[in-house]
Scaffold this motif. Structure first.
Motif, PDB file in Angstrom:
ATOM      1  N   LEU A 296       0.856  -1.190   0.000  1.00 13.37           N
ATOM      2  CA  LEU A 296       0.000   0.000   0.000  1.00 13.37           C
ATOM      3  C   LEU A 296       0.892   1.240   0.000  1.00 13.37           C
ATOM      4  O   LEU A 296       1.066   1.901   1.016  1.00 13.37           O
ATOM      5  N   THR A 297       1.452   1.524  -1.152  1.00 16.22           N
ATOM      6  CA  THR A 297       2.406   2.632  -1.246  1.00 16.22           C
ATOM      7  C   THR A 297       1.764   3.912  -1.762  1.00 16.22           C
ATOM      8  O   THR A 297       2.451   4.913  -1.963  1.00 16.22           O
ATOM      9  N   ALA A 298       0.464   3.893  -1.983  1.00 16.63           N
ATOM     10  CA  ALA A 298      -0.259   5.095  -2.393  1.00 16.63           C
ATOM     11  C   ALA A 298      -0.837   5.747  -1.143  1.00 16.63           C
ATOM     12  O   ALA A 298      -1.982   5.515  -0.774  1.00 16.63           O
ATOM     13  N   THR A 299      -0.040   6.527  -0.452  1.00 17.07           N
ATOM     14  CA  THR A 299      -0.444   7.121   0.820  1.00 17.07           C
ATOM     15  C   THR A 299      -1.636   8.054   0.644  1.00 17.07           C
ATOM     16  O   THR A 299      -1.634   8.918  -0.232  1.00 17.07           O
ATOM     17  N   ASP A 300      -2.665   7.858   1.467  1.00 18.64           N
ATOM     18  CA  ASP A 300      -3.794   8.789   1.485  1.00 18.64           C
ATOM     19  C   ASP A 300      -3.366  10.029   2.247  1.00 18.64           C
ATOM     20  O   ASP A 300      -3.240  10.005   3.476  1.00 18.64           O
ATOM     21  N   LEU A 301      -3.181  11.107   1.542  1.00 14.83           N
ATOM     22  CA  LEU A 301      -2.584  12.282   2.161  1.00 14.83           C
ATOM     23  C   LEU A 301      -3.563  13.135   2.945  1.00 14.83           C
ATOM     24  O   LEU A 301      -3.304  13.548   4.056  1.00 14.83           O
ATOM     25  N   GLY A 302      -4.708  13.427   2.353  1.00 14.57           N
ATOM     26  CA  GLY A 302      -5.551  14.437   2.984  1.00 14.57           C
ATOM     27  C   GLY A 302      -4.827  15.771   2.924  1.00 14.57           C
ATOM     28  O   GLY A 302      -4.368  16.212   1.862  1.00 14.57           O
ATOM     29  N   ASN A 303      -4.677  16.400   4.066  1.00 13.52           N
ATOM     30  CA  ASN A 303      -3.937  17.666   4.139  1.00 13.52           C
ATOM     31  C   ASN A 303      -2.463  17.354   4.364  1.00 13.52           C
ATOM     32  O   ASN A 303      -2.068  16.836   5.411  1.00 13.52           O
ATOM     33  N   ARG A 304      -1.607  17.657   3.403  1.00 17.13           N
ATOM     34  CA  ARG A 304      -0.188  17.351   3.492  1.00 17.13           C
ATOM     35  C   ARG A 304       0.446  18.009   4.720  1.00 17.13           C
ATOM     36  O   ARG A 304       1.381  17.468   5.317  1.00 17.13           O
ATOM     37  N   ASP A 305      -0.080  19.162   5.136  1.00 18.52           N
ATOM     38  CA  ASP A 305       0.488  19.857   6.294  1.00 18.52           C
ATOM     39  C   ASP A 305       0.225  19.125   7.603  1.00 18.52           C
ATOM     40  O   ASP A 305       0.811  19.463   8.631  1.00 18.52           O
ATOM     41  N   SER A 306      -0.678  18.155   7.577  1.00 18.78           N
ATOM     42  CA  SER A 306      -0.978  17.436   8.815  1.00 18.78           C
ATOM     43  C   SER A 306       0.072  16.369   9.127  1.00 18.78           C
ATOM     44  O   SER A 306       0.075  15.787  10.213  1.00 18.78           O
ATOM     45  N   ILE A 307       0.953  16.072   8.192  1.00 14.74           N
ATOM     46  CA  ILE A 307       1.988  15.057   8.403  1.00 14.74           C
ATOM     47  C   ILE A 307       3.185  15.698   9.096  1.00 14.74           C
ATOM     48  O   ILE A 307       3.715  16.709   8.650  1.00 14.74           O
ATOM     49  N   GLY A 308       3.602  15.095  10.189  1.00 15.14           N
ATOM     50  CA  GLY A 308       4.750  15.620  10.927  1.00 15.14           C
ATOM     51  C   GLY A 308       5.432  14.519  11.697  1.00 15.14           C
ATOM     52  O   GLY A 308       5.153  13.330  11.511  1.00 15.14           O
ATOM     53  N   GLY A 309       6.349  14.887  12.577  1.00 21.19           N
ATOM     54  CA  GLY A 309       6.996  13.930  13.459  1.00 21.19           C
ATOM     55  C   GLY A 309       7.766  12.856  12.715  1.00 21.19           C
ATOM     56  O   GLY A 309       8.369  13.088  11.665  1.00 21.19           O
ATOM     57  N   ILE A 310       7.725  11.649  13.250  1.00 16.44           N
ATOM     58  CA  ILE A 310       8.484  10.544  12.668  1.00 16.44           C
ATOM     59  C   ILE A 310       7.921  10.165  11.301  1.00 16.44           C
ATOM     60  O   ILE A 310       8.675   9.703  10.428  1.00 16.44           O
ATOM     61  N   ALA A 311       6.631  10.354  11.079  1.00 15.46           N
ATOM     62  CA  ALA A 311       6.061  10.066   9.759  1.00 15.46           C
ATOM     63  C   ALA A 311       6.712  10.941   8.693  1.00 15.46           C
ATOM     64  O   ALA A 311       7.117  10.449   7.628  1.00 15.46           O
ATOM     65  N   MET A 312       6.846  12.237   8.969  1.00 13.00           N
ATOM     66  CA  MET A 312       7.483  13.134   8.006  1.00 13.00           C
ATOM     67  C   MET A 312       8.964  12.801   7.849  1.00 13.00           C
ATOM     68  O   MET A 312       9.518  12.863   6.746  1.00 13.00           O
ATOM     69  N   GLU A 313       9.612  12.422   8.952  1.00 16.68           N
ATOM     70  CA  GLU A 313      11.006  11.991   8.858  1.00 16.68           C
ATOM     71  C   GLU A 313      11.133  10.788   7.922  1.00 16.68           C
ATOM     72  O   GLU A 313      12.051  10.722   7.087  1.00 16.68           O
ATOM     73  N   PHE A 314      10.218   9.839   8.057  1.00 22.52           N
ATOM     74  CA  PHE A 314      10.236   8.652   7.212  1.00 22.52           C
ATOM     75  C   PHE A 314      10.078   9.027   5.736  1.00 22.52           C
ATOM     76  O   PHE A 314      10.870   8.597   4.879  1.00 22.52           O
ATOM     77  N   TYR A 315       9.072   9.848   5.417  1.00 24.65           N
ATOM     78  CA  TYR A 315       8.844  10.227   4.028  1.00 24.65           C
ATOM     79  C   TYR A 315      10.002  11.062   3.477  1.00 24.65           C
ATOM     80  O   TYR A 315      10.374  10.927   2.303  1.00 24.65           O
ATOM     81  N   THR A 316      10.564  11.931   4.307  1.00 20.77           N
ATOM     82  CA  THR A 316      11.684  12.769   3.857  1.00 20.77           C
ATOM     83  C   THR A 316      12.885  11.895   3.510  1.00 20.77           C
ATOM     84  O   THR A 316      13.526  12.079   2.460  1.00 20.77           O
ATOM     85  N   ARG A 317      13.198  10.943   4.365  1.00 22.18           N
ATOM     86  CA  ARG A 317      14.339  10.070   4.102  1.00 22.18           C
ATOM     87  C   ARG A 317      14.068   9.128   2.930  1.00 22.18           C
ATOM     88  O   ARG A 317      14.995   8.751   2.203  1.00 22.18           O
ATOM     89  N   LEU A 318      12.804   8.785   2.736  1.00 17.83           N
ATOM     90  CA  LEU A 318      12.450   7.919   1.620  1.00 17.83           C
ATOM     91  C   LEU A 318      12.517   8.661   0.294  1.00 17.83           C
ATOM     92  O   LEU A 318      12.746   8.058  -0.757  1.00 17.83           O
ATOM     93  N   GLY A 319      12.301   9.978   0.358  1.00 18.95           N
ATOM     94  CA  GLY A 319      12.399  10.801  -0.835  1.00 18.95           C
ATOM     95  C   GLY A 319      11.083  11.072  -1.521  1.00 18.95           C
ATOM     96  O   GLY A 319      11.027  11.839  -2.484  1.00 18.95           O
TER      97      GLY A 319
END
Length: 504
Positions: A296-319
């Motif tokens: 399930l690699t099609a992440t349901d985003l909703g409001n992109r600004d709501s993503i933070g913390g370790i989740a955002m760290e994960f996505y940032t490192r993933l690219g």
């Protein structure tokens, strides 16, 4: 042999109180080449009972193309519900045989029932089935002891033996087939408590292995098949999970124990370790990352600004936030766990639980909480349960005269656009329900597969009893537009988020 759920083959011999009987009407009809519809109707022991799948597998192997087994059980329900839902869950299926078990929940105190009420409900169901089809074979079953919940508990059962005896009485009076599992479970409980707890951990719900060892062979023998020797109940490949090998118990000391290798479990373990806590993450299977690393690699985003913390760290490192590689996601999760110093233990299947502080349930199903005897509900609560305006069903919004096939006019009938021809397989005739109404259903489980057209690809076998007609509705969807060419990496906005998702 048709596989079910796991990769072991259990050879089981019917050596229980129920001895092999003469052939049932169901088996007699099957041997005569007559197609049969079997409905299993009862509590969570039916709705989530492996015995239904195991019985179906054996019947379909013995009589390919002749048997349709419908699981109409309802988790957390009792016979009052059984009467109220009999028409849409049983009678509308036009069954040739019906298995009924409600007694284990009829004895639950919170329902405020009695043996007399339960008997009246049972006899009402039997009468209605016989009125609809006098030739329908009715099978009554007693089930497990259900005696692990103390008085005052949400699931405490009272007078369960009296309820089971009532089933025996009704079976005798109506000349019905009775499959009496209860004495077998009680005998095992008295003889080998450790094995009993392995087969039915909460004294109510049998495990897959428990059903294969204790219930399915008894059912098959009572129906009149399997008496010639060991009954093979396949619980084999392709697999949902592989059973853990026998191993010696080991003590792992930690400050925080996280059960569940889901994204939530990884996040909780990493954060706890970063806060200086000695942390152990226990994963049910041999992977971490749950759905995120499982396809399930099609992440349901909703409001992109709501993503933070370790989740955002994960996505940032993933690219990237969406449409990433499953293997890359798991590799990153493992790297983050290693960096934080989290001990990861794989293939950890929950056997029992002794309550301790700082334990986190990060499973999708809430296994740890269930083992801790935390009360729970299955399905959507009605809007009235907690006065939640958005609770319950939403049919007026999500079912506006279209099928869930991207609003394409795909006909659900055997002969397209001809209601008289009947519905295609897997289409329910049940009403969707009223807005705000609760139900006992869970979201469909499915597999996401990484497919390949490369030379080193591994083929998956055609399942025994495979019937392509079951997928006619899907075929119509895929072939609706002859101009569309389906490929492994096919993705078009109008269809990529419908019932079929195909992504790189």
């Amino acid at each position: 042999m048709n596989p079910i759920l796991r990769s072991i083959l259990l050879l089981v011999v019917c050596a229980f109180s129920c001895q092999a009987s003469e052939k049932s009407r169901l088996v007699t009809n099957l041997e005569a080449g007559k197609k049969q519809v079997v409905v299993a109707y009862g509590t969570s022991l039916t709705a989530g009972g492996a015995w239904v799948m195991q019985m179906s597998a054996v019947l379909n192997e013995r009589f390919p193309g002749l048997v349709t087994v419908v699981n109409s059980g309802g988790s957390g329900q009792w016979s009052e519900w059984g009467v109220a839902n009999l028409d849409k869950r049983v009678l509308m299926k036009h069954p040739d045989a019906v298995f009924i078990e409600f007694s284990i929940n009829d004895s639950v105190e919170r329902f405020k029932g009695s043996v007399e009420i339960a008997r009246a409900n049972l006899e009402t169901m039997i009468g209605s089935i016989r009125k609809k089809n006098p030739q329908c074979e009715i099978v009554l079953m007693t089930m497990t002891p259900g005696d692990s919940y103390p008085e005052g508990h949400f699931s405490h059962r009272k007078d369960i033996e009296a309820h089971y005896e009532m089933y025996r009485s009704v079976a005798r009076a109506g000349n019905l087939l009775l499959i009496d599992h209860y004495p077998n479970w009680k005998a095992l409980q008295a003889r080998d408590k450790e094995l009993f707890q392995k087969y039915v951990r909460d004294s109510v719900h049998p495990t897959v292995e428990g059903c294969a060892k204790m219930m399915t062979p008894v059912i098959l023998s009572a129906l009149g098949i399997g008496s010639a020797g060991p009954i093979q109940v396949a619980v084999g490949a392709p697999v949902y999970y592989r059973p853990t090998k026998e191993r010696k118990p080991a003590v792992r000391e930690c400050d925080v124990a996280v059960y569940g290798g889901t994204p939530a479990g990884v996040t909780a373990a990493v954060q706890a370790a970063r806060m200086g806590r000695k942390t152990v993450l226990l994963s049910f299977n041999s992977h971490v990352g749950g759905m995120t690393s499982g396809g399930l690699t099609a992440t349901d985003l909703g409001n992109r600004d709501s993503i933070g913390g370790i989740a955002m760290e994960f996505y940032t490192r993933l690219g990237r936030i969406t449409d990433f590689s499953s293997s890359a996601a798991e590799s990153l999760y493992l790297a983050m766990l290693k960096e934080a110093g989290v001990m990861v233990l794989f293939d950890q299947h929950l056997e029992s639980l002794a309550m301790k502080e700082n334990m986190i349930d990060a499973t999708y199903e809430g296994d740890l909480m269930a083992a801790a005897k935390v009360s729970y509900r299955v399905g959507r609560e009605p809007r009235s349960a907690f006065n939640e305006t958005l609770a319950g069903q939403w049919q007026q919004i999500s079912w506006k005269n279209v099928y869930q096939f991207c609003q394409l006019p795909v006909s659900p009938f055997v002969v397209p656009n001809d209601p008289a021809s009947g519905l295609l397989p897997e289409i329910s005739t049940e009403k969707a329900g009223d807005p705000g109404e609760g139900d006992c259903r869970v979201q469909a489980y499915n597999f996401r597969m990484d497919l390949s057209n490369k030379d080193d690809r591994v083929p998956f076998p055609k399942p025994a009893g495979y019937n392509p007609a079951r997928y006619d509705l899907l075929a119509r969807f895929l072939n609706f537009d002859p101009g569309i060419k389906w490929r492994l990496n096919y993705t078009t906005e109008a269809m990529s988020d419908g019932p079929v998702q195909m992504r790189k």
